[in-house]
Design an enzyme around this catalytic site. Sequence first.
Site, PDB file in Angstrom:
ATOM      1  N   TYR A   1       0.821  -1.213   0.000  1.00  0.00           N
ATOM      2  CA  TYR A   1       0.000   0.000   0.000  1.00  0.00           C
ATOM      3  C   TYR A   1       0.852   1.259   0.000  1.00  0.00           C
ATOM      4  O   TYR A   1       0.467   2.272  -0.582  1.00  0.00           O
ATOM      5  CB  TYR A   1      -0.904   0.027   1.243  1.00  0.00           C
ATOM      6  CG  TYR A   1      -2.161  -0.781   1.116  1.00  0.00           C
ATOM      7  CD1 TYR A   1      -2.106  -2.162   0.946  1.00  0.00           C
ATOM      8  CD2 TYR A   1      -3.409  -0.179   1.182  1.00  0.00           C
ATOM      9  CE1 TYR A   1      -3.262  -2.908   0.855  1.00  0.00           C
ATOM     10  CE2 TYR A   1      -4.569  -0.919   1.090  1.00  0.00           C
ATOM     11  CZ  TYR A   1      -4.487  -2.286   0.927  1.00  0.00           C
ATOM     12  OH  TYR A   1      -5.633  -3.014   0.833  1.00  0.00           O
TER      13      TYR A   1
ATOM     14  N   LYS B   1       3.450 -15.702   3.791  1.00  0.00           N
ATOM     15  CA  LYS B   1       3.632 -16.333   2.477  1.00  0.00           C
ATOM     16  C   LYS B   1       5.145 -16.470   2.236  1.00  0.00           C
ATOM     17  O   LYS B   1       5.698 -15.988   1.242  1.00  0.00           O
ATOM     18  CB  LYS B   1       2.954 -15.453   1.402  1.00  0.00           C
ATOM     19  CG  LYS B   1       2.958 -16.023  -0.012  1.00  0.00           C
ATOM     20  CD  LYS B   1       1.966 -17.130  -0.235  1.00  0.00           C
ATOM     21  CE  LYS B   1       2.125 -17.733  -1.623  1.00  0.00           C
ATOM     22  NZ  LYS B   1       1.324 -18.965  -1.807  1.00  0.00           N
TER      23      LYS B   1
ATOM     24  N   ASP C   1      -2.721 -18.559   1.823  1.00  0.00           N
ATOM     25  CA  ASP C   1      -3.710 -19.220   0.954  1.00  0.00           C
ATOM     26  C   ASP C   1      -4.436 -20.324   1.719  1.00  0.00           C
ATOM     27  O   ASP C   1      -5.657 -20.458   1.648  1.00  0.00           O
ATOM     28  CB  ASP C   1      -3.070 -19.729  -0.356  1.00  0.00           C
ATOM     29  CG  ASP C   1      -1.735 -20.431  -0.160  1.00  0.00           C
ATOM     30  OD1 ASP C   1      -1.233 -20.478   0.981  1.00  0.00           O
ATOM     31  OD2 ASP C   1      -1.190 -20.948  -1.163  1.00  0.00           O
TER      32      ASP C   1
ATOM     33  N   ASP D   1      -6.371  -7.042   4.401  1.00  0.00           N
ATOM     34  CA  ASP D   1      -7.490  -6.444   3.671  1.00  0.00           C
ATOM     35  C   ASP D   1      -8.402  -7.556   3.162  1.00  0.00           C
ATOM     36  O   ASP D   1      -9.625  -7.526   3.336  1.00  0.00           O
ATOM     37  CB  ASP D   1      -6.948  -5.597   2.502  1.00  0.00           C
ATOM     38  CG  ASP D   1      -8.077  -4.967   1.706  1.00  0.00           C
ATOM     39  OD1 ASP D   1      -9.038  -4.489   2.335  1.00  0.00           O
ATOM     40  OD2 ASP D   1      -8.001  -4.959   0.463  1.00  0.00           O
TER      41      ASP D   1
ATOM     42  N   ASP E   1     -12.211  -9.078   4.860  1.00  0.00           N
ATOM     43  CA  ASP E   1     -13.476  -9.094   4.105  1.00  0.00           C
ATOM     44  C   ASP E   1     -14.036 -10.515   4.039  1.00  0.00           C
ATOM     45  O   ASP E   1     -15.249 -10.721   4.054  1.00  0.00           O
ATOM     46  CB  ASP E   1     -13.289  -8.552   2.679  1.00  0.00           C
ATOM     47  CG  ASP E   1     -13.660  -7.060   2.580  1.00  0.00           C
ATOM     48  OD1 ASP E   1     -13.491  -6.336   3.577  1.00  0.00           O
ATOM     49  OD2 ASP E   1     -14.123  -6.625   1.502  1.00  0.00           O
TER      50      ASP E   1
HETATM   51  C1  IPM Z   1     -10.327  -1.249   3.786  1.00  0.00           C
HETATM   52  C2  IPM Z   1     -10.465  -0.749   2.370  1.00  0.00           C
HETATM   53  C3  IPM Z   1      -9.260   0.096   1.992  1.00  0.00           C
HETATM   54  C4  IPM Z   1      -8.030  -0.807   2.066  1.00  0.00           C
HETATM   55  C5  IPM Z   1      -9.368   0.783   0.645  1.00  0.00           C
HETATM   56  C6  IPM Z   1     -10.624   1.570   0.477  1.00  0.00           C
HETATM   57  C7  IPM Z   1      -8.162   1.658   0.382  1.00  0.00           C
HETATM   58  O1  IPM Z   1     -10.645  -1.791   1.479  1.00  0.00           O
HETATM   59  O2  IPM Z   1     -10.255  -0.419   4.707  1.00  0.00           O
HETATM   60  O3  IPM Z   1     -10.321  -2.467   3.975  1.00  0.00           O
HETATM   61  O4  IPM Z   1      -7.731  -1.501   1.082  1.00  0.00           O
HETATM   62  O5  IPM Z   1      -7.365  -0.792   3.094  1.00  0.00           O
HETATM   63 MN    MN Z   2     -10.913  -3.700   2.423  1.00  0.00          MN
END
Ligand code: IPM
Ligand code: MN
Length: 368
Positions: A147, A197, A229, A253, A257
């Site tokens: 990032y 990894k 993975d 990230d 999710d």
């Molecule tokens: C998160 C989001 C951000 C990230 C994006 C919007 C830059 O997906 O906070 O998880 O990738 O960190």
């Molecule tokens: Mn995210």
Amino acid sequence: MKNYKVALLAGDGIGPEVMKEAVKVLKLVEERNADVAFELNDVLFGAAAYFETGKAFPEATKQACDEADAILKGTIGLSHEESKKIPVDEQPERGALLPLRRRYNTYANFRPVYLPKGVAHFSPLKAEVIGEGLDIMIIRELVGGLYFGEKETGVDENGKRFVREVLEYDEDQIRQIITVAFEVSQKRKKVLHNIHKSNVLKSSVLWNEIVEEVAKDFPDVEVKNILVDAAATYLCLNPAQFDVMVMENMFGDILSDQGGGILGSLGLMPSACKGPEKSYYEPSHGSAPDIAGKGIANPYSMIGSVALMLEMSFGMEQEAKNLWNAMQSVFAAGYSTPDLSKDGEAELITTAKFGDLVCEALAKMPVA
Ligand code: IPM
Ligand code: MN
Ligand code: NAD
């Protein structure tokens, strides 16, 4: 009397909708706790700020954040198509969110994946996989890796477009997040899953060396090393085995999710982003352009982020617990927002109604 300044960065899409519910809750918390006052400062952030001022993270917002004791952020971002209206470097992710993280060096991102047994039916996983419920703490490094590494785009000598992005960490950056993860593990089940990894990435080789070094200071914590993975598979097949998981920025990230998917919705994913001096709090999810403006977004991630702020920035542990319990009681009473109720059993309610019911439940709880 404790006076806390809180900068409110509602942002884009469903951000302002869920922020409204967070403010309702904060006002009630203030009312209930006579010795606490919140000074709320609503400022522009994200695409909303860009269209108003030409900057996604304007100076006035930076100043409000600098002056705040804690920052509460909604969501930023536009749909894929709408994003094209903003120059790449001013798009809310690169122009606002990453600069916010960098400005306050919020290196430790806590993303709880929490599903008590009573609401296990929200998960798309089978009840026997969820077992007694889930209580996982994903700890994501938030200010390093791909990032924030060097980036270059260009055209090579053969006229072909290329891109180069660097995944970079120094040992201090890794040590500080690993140390946080051990400290959290020590207070929980004393098992730390280190996600890496190292079969491909040199960054993971260094990461793992540091895990081994830091582990010597925490002999009571068992470390389990898992390739990222494989970890993705185990999160589906047997998520209940996890307690604390630590990982670098990009892995975190994606797996966080996935955590939302396992719970049944990203609407159940609050988060805390902790820096050495200042922390900010935000839902893990985005601006949900597909449901923005409909009043049906689930405000749990946003209100849960308020609970994390009360606990981690203001030392109000009991009130934070009350708030978690208030939110769970809304589900227990048979209500849910549409993202969660796939089985048609719950009574569907709006964002605002969810906030109202949380406040009703909280108001009935004794103040510590
Ligand atoms: C998160 C989001 C951000 C990230 C994006 C919007 C830059 O997906 O906070 O998880 O990738 O960190
Ligand atoms: Mn995210
Ligand atoms: P998203 O998280 O916005 O949405 C993914 C799916 O989850 C959608 O179907 C959405 O409706 C649903 N969802 C998310 N939050 C919900 C909630 N509270 N209640 C009910 N349903 C919810 O991800 P996306 O669509 O990939 O991204 C949209 C925009 O958000 C992009 O511009 C992205 O960059 C941005 N984003 C911002 C943040 C942030 O502000 N921290 C985080 C992630 C994505």
